[in-house]
Write a protein that holds these residues in place. Structure first.
Motif, PDB file in Angstrom:
ATOM      1  N   LYS A 142      16.803  62.413 -28.976  1.00  0.00           N
ATOM      2  CA  LYS A 142      18.121  62.472 -29.595  1.00  0.00           C
ATOM      3  C   LYS A 142      19.031  61.441 -28.936  1.00  0.00           C
ATOM      4  CE  LYS A 142      22.248  65.374 -29.465  1.00  0.00           C
ATOM      5  NZ  LYS A 142      22.836  64.521 -28.411  1.00  0.00           N
ATOM      6  N   THR A 143      19.707  60.646 -29.733  1.00  0.00           N
ATOM      7  CA  THR A 143      20.655  59.674 -29.194  1.00  0.00           C
ATOM      8  C   THR A 143      21.975  59.796 -29.935  1.00  0.00           C
ATOM      9  OG1 THR A 143      19.822  57.980 -30.708  1.00  0.00           O
ATOM     10  CG2 THR A 143      18.886  58.008 -28.493  1.00  0.00           C
ATOM     11  N   PRO A 144      23.103  59.463 -29.270  1.00  0.00           N
ATOM     12  CA  PRO A 144      23.188  59.070 -27.866  1.00  0.00           C
ATOM     13  C   PRO A 144      22.969  60.257 -26.930  1.00  0.00           C
ATOM     14  CG  PRO A 144      25.384  59.265 -28.799  1.00  0.00           C
ATOM     15  CD  PRO A 144      24.429  59.448 -29.942  1.00  0.00           C
ATOM     16  N   PHE A 145      22.543  59.956 -25.693  1.00  0.00           N
ATOM     17  CA  PHE A 145      22.288  61.001 -24.716  1.00  0.00           C
ATOM     18  C   PHE A 145      23.605  61.639 -24.281  1.00  0.00           C
ATOM     19  CE2 PHE A 145      18.445  58.351 -23.083  1.00  0.00           C
ATOM     20  CZ  PHE A 145      17.726  58.698 -24.216  1.00  0.00           C
ATOM     21  N   SER A 146      23.650  62.951 -24.352  1.00  0.00           N
ATOM     22  CA  SER A 146      24.838  63.702 -23.973  1.00  0.00           C
ATOM     23  C   SER A 146      24.530  64.596 -22.780  1.00  0.00           C
ATOM     24  CB  SER A 146      25.304  64.564 -25.155  1.00  0.00           C
ATOM     25  OG  SER A 146      26.248  65.535 -24.738  1.00  0.00           O
ATOM     26  N   VAL A 147      25.533  64.841 -21.952  1.00  0.00           N
ATOM     27  CA  VAL A 147      25.330  65.732 -20.809  1.00  0.00           C
ATOM     28  C   VAL A 147      25.037  67.156 -21.267  1.00  0.00           C
ATOM     29  CG1 VAL A 147      26.657  64.396 -19.133  1.00  0.00           C
ATOM     30  CG2 VAL A 147      27.828  66.067 -20.603  1.00  0.00           C
ATOM     31  N   GLY A 247      34.299  79.509 -12.053  1.00  0.00           N
ATOM     32  CA  GLY A 247      34.199  79.615 -10.612  1.00  0.00           C
ATOM     33  C   GLY A 247      33.267  78.633  -9.942  1.00  0.00           C
ATOM     34  N   VAL A 248      32.663  77.716 -10.701  1.00  0.00           N
ATOM     35  CA  VAL A 248      31.685  76.772 -10.147  1.00  0.00           C
ATOM     36  C   VAL A 248      32.247  75.354 -10.221  1.00  0.00           C
ATOM     37  CG1 VAL A 248      29.331  75.884 -10.276  1.00  0.00           C
ATOM     38  CG2 VAL A 248      29.804  78.265 -10.891  1.00  0.00           C
ATOM     39  N   PRO A 249      32.585  74.736  -9.079  1.00  0.00           N
ATOM     40  CA  PRO A 249      33.177  73.387  -9.079  1.00  0.00           C
ATOM     41  C   PRO A 249      32.129  72.272  -9.125  1.00  0.00           C
ATOM     42  CG  PRO A 249      33.149  74.225  -6.851  1.00  0.00           C
ATOM     43  CD  PRO A 249      32.562  75.314  -7.719  1.00  0.00           C
ATOM     44  N   HIS A 250      31.456  72.162 -10.255  1.00  0.00           N
ATOM     45  CA  HIS A 250      30.418  71.141 -10.410  1.00  0.00           C
ATOM     46  C   HIS A 250      30.521  70.539 -11.797  1.00  0.00           C
ATOM     47  CE1 HIS A 250      26.296  69.644 -11.382  1.00  0.00           C
ATOM     48  NE2 HIS A 250      26.397  69.171 -10.164  1.00  0.00           N
ATOM     49  N   ALA A 251      30.341  69.216 -11.880  1.00  0.00           N
ATOM     50  CA  ALA A 251      30.409  68.534 -13.173  1.00  0.00           C
ATOM     51  C   ALA A 251      29.391  67.409 -13.219  1.00  0.00           C
ATOM     52  CB  ALA A 251      31.817  67.982 -13.408  1.00  0.00           C
ATOM     53  N   LEU A 252      29.000  67.052 -14.440  1.00  0.00           N
ATOM     54  CA  LEU A 252      28.100  65.926 -14.677  1.00  0.00           C
ATOM     55  C   LEU A 252      28.726  64.998 -15.716  1.00  0.00           C
ATOM     56  CD1 LEU A 252      24.647  67.744 -14.954  1.00  0.00           C
ATOM     57  CD2 LEU A 252      25.326  66.165 -13.139  1.00  0.00           C
ATOM     58  N   TYR A 253      28.579  63.692 -15.478  1.00  0.00           N
ATOM     59  CA  TYR A 253      29.078  62.699 -16.437  1.00  0.00           C
ATOM     60  C   TYR A 253      28.061  61.568 -16.574  1.00  0.00           C
ATOM     61  CZ  TYR A 253      33.699  64.851 -15.964  1.00  0.00           C
ATOM     62  OH  TYR A 253      34.748  65.733 -15.966  1.00  0.00           O
ATOM     63  N   ASN A 254      28.016  60.990 -17.757  1.00  0.00           N
ATOM     64  CA  ASN A 254      27.282  59.747 -17.982  1.00  0.00           C
ATOM     65  C   ASN A 254      28.183  58.560 -17.678  1.00  0.00           C
ATOM     66  OD1 ASN A 254      24.907  60.974 -19.024  1.00  0.00           O
ATOM     67  ND2 ASN A 254      25.848  61.150 -21.048  1.00  0.00           N
ATOM     68  N   VAL A 295      23.962  56.024 -24.314  1.00  0.00           N
ATOM     69  CA  VAL A 295      24.749  57.039 -23.636  1.00  0.00           C
ATOM     70  C   VAL A 295      25.994  57.435 -24.418  1.00  0.00           C
ATOM     71  CG1 VAL A 295      25.922  55.243 -22.301  1.00  0.00           C
ATOM     72  CG2 VAL A 295      25.955  57.580 -21.477  1.00  0.00           C
ATOM     73  N   ASP A 296      26.289  58.736 -24.380  1.00  0.00           N
ATOM     74  CA  ASP A 296      27.556  59.260 -24.869  1.00  0.00           C
ATOM     75  C   ASP A 296      28.483  59.421 -23.662  1.00  0.00           C
ATOM     76  OD1 ASP A 296      29.680  60.592 -26.000  1.00  0.00           O
ATOM     77  OD2 ASP A 296      28.600  62.481 -26.290  1.00  0.00           O
ATOM     78  N   THR A 297      29.551  58.645 -23.617  1.00  0.00           N
ATOM     79  CA  THR A 297      30.491  58.703 -22.492  1.00  0.00           C
ATOM     80  C   THR A 297      31.787  59.415 -22.865  1.00  0.00           C
ATOM     81  OG1 THR A 297      31.365  56.507 -23.069  1.00  0.00           O
ATOM     82  CG2 THR A 297      29.574  56.588 -21.451  1.00  0.00           C
ATOM     83  N   THR A 298      31.777  60.138 -23.973  1.00  0.00           N
ATOM     84  CA  THR A 298      32.992  60.813 -24.435  1.00  0.00           C
ATOM     85  C   THR A 298      33.631  61.704 -23.370  1.00  0.00           C
ATOM     86  OG1 THR A 298      32.183  60.763 -26.706  1.00  0.00           O
ATOM     87  CG2 THR A 298      33.975  62.281 -26.224  1.00  0.00           C
ATOM     88  N   PRO A 299      32.865  62.527 -22.637  1.00  0.00           N
ATOM     89  CA  PRO A 299      33.498  63.377 -21.625  1.00  0.00           C
ATOM     90  C   PRO A 299      34.230  62.590 -20.539  1.00  0.00           C
ATOM     91  CG  PRO A 299      31.320  64.208 -22.148  1.00  0.00           C
ATOM     92  CD  PRO A 299      31.433  62.866 -22.804  1.00  0.00           C
ATOM     93  N   LEU A 300      33.669  61.467 -20.127  1.00  0.00           N
ATOM     94  CA  LEU A 300      34.317  60.655 -19.095  1.00  0.00           C
ATOM     95  C   LEU A 300      35.595  60.015 -19.643  1.00  0.00           C
ATOM     96  CD1 LEU A 300      33.708  60.033 -16.129  1.00  0.00           C
ATOM     97  CD2 LEU A 300      32.624  57.912 -16.863  1.00  0.00           C
ATOM     98  N   GLN A 301      35.560  59.602 -20.907  1.00  0.00           N
ATOM     99  CA  GLN A 301      36.767  59.061 -21.542  1.00  0.00           C
ATOM    100  C   GLN A 301      37.829  60.142 -21.684  1.00  0.00           C
ATOM    101  OE1 GLN A 301      35.767  56.992 -25.214  1.00  0.00           O
ATOM    102  NE2 GLN A 301      33.842  56.284 -24.341  1.00  0.00           N
ATOM    103  N   ARG A 302      37.392  61.323 -22.078  1.00  0.00           N
ATOM    104  CA  ARG A 302      38.324  62.430 -22.289  1.00  0.00           C
ATOM    105  C   ARG A 302      38.990  62.872 -20.983  1.00  0.00           C
ATOM    106  NH1 ARG A 302      34.743  66.817 -23.357  1.00  0.00           N
ATOM    107  NH2 ARG A 302      34.767  67.017 -21.081  1.00  0.00           N
TER     108      ARG A 302
END
Length: 329
Positions: A142-147, A247-254, A295-302
Motif C-alpha cells: 500500500k502506498t504512500p506508506f503511513s505510520v 498516558g503513553v508519551p511516544h510518537a512515530l513520524y515519517n 512516504v505519507d508525511t501528513t502527520p509531520l506537516q500537521r
C-alpha cells in the motif's frame, strides 16, 4: 551552562549535519561515536573535523553497547535530550553479519533506553528522539506508506531491528514515562553522505568509468530525502517531546520527500550533473529490497508544519559539488 544535547552517531552522515544545526542555534552538543570501520573511518574523522573546534561541541569516543562506559558517560553529562542515530546500518549487510545488528541495534538501543530512564528518574531528562527506518514497511504494497500501516512483514534483519526499536521505545514510554519520538527516514542523501548509499556509490563509479549495478533492471522507486530537509524535521520534533496519548508519551513520524522517484531518473539527473554517460549493469531484484518507497508525511506537516522542499534536481548537484571538492576531482 545548559544541559547538552547528546547526539549518538555524531560522526555519521545525519549525525554530523544535525550536530552542526544544533550548534548553529546555540546548543551545547556532545557527540558520541565508536568510529567503527563499516565504511572508511577517514570519512567519519573528516566529518568530525567539521564539528571540532566549535566552542559548543565536545566529542566522546564510546560504544553504546558498552554497558559500563556508556551509562557512566550519561550520568556524568546529564543531558536533557538525546538524539539516537548510532546503529549498524545497511539492508544487505544484515544478511551476512547478523550479530552486528543485534549487538548495536538491539542491545545498544536498550542501553540508550535504560540511560534515558535513569536520567528521567534523576529529573534531568525530557526527550529521546531516535532513528527508525523506512525499511520497517517491508513487503507493504500500500502506498504512500503511513505510520498507521501494519509493519509486521519485514524483509531484512535490519528492518526487523528497527521495528524492534520502535516497540522497545513504546514499552519504556508506557512503563516508565520516557518521552520518545521515532523517525522513519526515507533514503536520506546529500553532502558527506554514506559510501554505501546510492548517490555516493553511483557517483564514484560513474566518475571512474565503471559500470553501475542497477537492480530489478532499474524498475525501482525511492523517496529520496535531502539532508537539510531531514535535519529540519528532526529539529522540529526534538523541540517538542511526544505528547502523551492515553498516558503513553511516544510518537512515530515519517521523514521523506513525499515524491517517489524512478531509480533510472535518479541516475539520469546524477549523470547529467557529472557530465558523464553511465554504463549500467542491469541485475535482478536483490533479496531484502523493496520495489517502491513512498512516504505519507501528513502527520509531520500537521503537527510541526514541516515538509520537504528539495528535489533531486536541486539536491544531487549539491552532493556532486561536495564530492568533487572533498575528493579533489
Amino acid at each position: 551552562m545548559s544541559a547538552p544535547v547528546i547526539v549518538t552517531g555524531a560522526a555519521g552522515f545525519i549525525g554530523m549535519h544535525l550536530a552542526q544545526a544544533l550548534l548553529g542555534r546555540g546548543e551545547q552538543v556532545v557527540g558520541l561515536d565508536n568510529l567503527n570501520d563499516y565504511y572508511d573511518p577517514a570519512l567519519k574523522q573528516a566529518r568530525l573535523a567539521q564539528l571540532q573546534g566549535h566552542p559548543g561541541f565536545a566529542f566522546e569516543r564510546v560504544d553504546i553497547t558498552d554497558r559500563e562506559a556508556f551509562p557512566a558517560l550519561l550520568a556524568r553529562l546529564r543531558p536533557a535530550r538525546i538524539v539516537h542515530l548510532a546503529a549498524q546500518v545497511g539492508v544487505r549487510c544484515s544478511m551476512t553479519h547478523p550479530h552486528a545488528y543485534i549487538d548495536a541495534n538491539l542491545s545498544g538501543f536498550l542501553n540508550v533506553l535504560e540511560g534515558a530512564r535513569y536520567l528521567q528518574r534523576e529529573g534531568a531528562f525530557t526527550h529521546l528522539v531516535y532513528a527508525s527506518s523506512s525499511s520497517v514497511y517491508g513487503a507493504n504494497s500500500k502506498t504512500p506508506f503511513s505510520v498507521e500501516d501494519r509493519v509486521d512483514a519485514p524483509v531484512s534483519l535490519y528492518a526487523a531491528s528497527k521495528r524492534a526499536n520502535e516497540l522497545m521505545a513504546l514499552v519504556y514510554a508506557r512503563q516508565f514515562g520516557v518521552a520518545a519520538t521515532g523517525l522513519r527516514f526515507f533514503t536520506v542523501y546529500g553532502p558527506w553522505g554514506r559510501p554505501d548509499m546510492a548517490a555516493f556509490k553511483l557517483t564514484r563509479a560513474i566518475l571512474a568509468g565503471e559500470p553501475i549495478d542497477v537492480y530489478n533492471h532499474g524498475q525501482l522507486q525511492r523517496d529520496f530525502t535531502y539532508i537539510d530537509d531531514a535535519v529540519a524535521g528532526m529539529l522540529a520534533v526534538l523541540d517538542r517531546p511526544a505528547a502523551a496519548v492515553e498516558g503513553v508519551p511516544h510518537a512515530l513520524y515519517n521523514i521523506g520527500n513525499h515524491q517517489p522517484e524512478p531509480l533510472l531518473r535518479f541516475i539520469e539527473v546524477l549523470a547529467q550533473t557529472l557530465g558523464r554517460a553511465p554504463r549500467m549493469n542491469l541485475l535482478p531484484m536483490q533479496p531484502g529490497d523493496v520495489l517502491t518507497t513512498y512516504v505519507d508525511t501528513t502527520p509531520l506537516q500537521r503537527d510541526f508544519g514541516w515538509r520537504a522542499t528539495t528535489t533531486i534536481d536541486q539536491g544531487l548537484p549539491r552532493f556532486v559539488a561536495w564530492y568533487r571538492r572533498h575528493y579533489g576531482i
